[in-house]
Design an enzyme around this catalytic site. Sequence first.
Site, short mmCIF file in Angstrom:
data_model
loop_
_atom_site.label_atom_id
_atom_site.label_comp_id
_atom_site.label_asym_id
_atom_site.label_seq_id
_atom_site.Cartn_x
_atom_site.Cartn_y
_atom_site.Cartn_z
CG HIS A 2 -0.24 -3.61 7.08
ND1 HIS A 2 -1.41 -3.27 6.47
CD2 HIS A 2 0.28 -4.65 6.36
CE1 HIS A 2 -1.61 -4.05 5.42
NE2 HIS A 2 -0.61 -4.90 5.33
N GLY A 6 7.07 3.89 13.00
CA GLY A 6 5.98 4.21 12.10
C GLY A 6 4.60 3.76 12.54
CG HIS A 17 -3.74 6.08 10.94
ND1 HIS A 17 -4.64 5.63 10.00
CD2 HIS A 17 -2.83 5.09 11.08
CE1 HIS A 17 -4.28 4.42 9.59
NE2 HIS A 17 -3.18 4.07 10.23
CB CYS A 49 -1.48 1.99 12.35
SG CYS A 49 0.05 2.66 11.65
CE1 TYR A 89 1.01 1.07 4.37
CE2 TYR A 89 0.79 -1.31 4.37
CZ TYR A 89 1.25 -0.15 4.97
OH TYR A 89 1.95 -0.21 6.14
CG ASN A 132 -6.58 1.11 11.18
OD1 ASN A 132 -6.89 0.36 10.26
ND2 ASN A 132 -5.38 1.66 11.27
#
Length: 241
Positions: A214, A194, A198, A216, A180, A218
């Site tokens: 992956h 990273g 978000h 994070c 992505y 969400n």
Amino acid sequence: MAAIATLAMTGSGHVSLAAAASPSGIPPVANVEPASGAVVGVGHPVMVTFTKPVVDRAAAERTITVTASKEMTGRFEWTNDNVVQWVPNGFWPAHSPVKVTAAGWKADFNTGAAVVGVASISAHTFTVSIDNQVVREMPASMGKPKHPTPIGNFSAMSKERSVVMDSRTIGIPLSDPEGYRLTVNWAVRVTSGGVYVHSAPWSVDSQGVANVSHGCINLSPDNAQWYFDTVHVGDPIIVKQ
């Protein structure tokens, strides 16, 4: 402000036009973060940058003190040869001033409310409390088993209105079915590797139900914007199973 603790923290930037005077044998201090006048989260470290590499680290550490409204303990961590941060054990008192001295440099900053985010991987939730009162429990989706969200205690490193995320930075080619490259909004950085909290409109149906990211955390667009607007850099983010 009652207690003095030997120092450490990460922060918002203040660059001096002239380095502060320093004891003999220790390079002058170029910068202390958080900056004087800054309002930061209760998990924010203090970071001291010297003008050149430090040979005698122990001597440099002895020049650093932090004065807060309660006694704080912590540890020094050298991120490179001229940057040291003091990481507190626990949180700073909320709504409180903190004074820092470092080899002749002085800085004063303040903490805001204690905005603590807790991500539960198993419950698929991200819960935010302010000054020990839960104010919002949000459905969330964390990392899938192949790309798990790291467990531990973190603090908000930065806030970015939008950020480009590219799977190649974590070793997944764009040609891979899981590849992505996309722009995400309302991004609060959790780790230097990273991981962010978000906005993820594409995973709203999975939020609160399954972990499909992956790595994070969400949230829905509305929830992500609310958290972005509420959190300070330095506020704690706790990820638990």
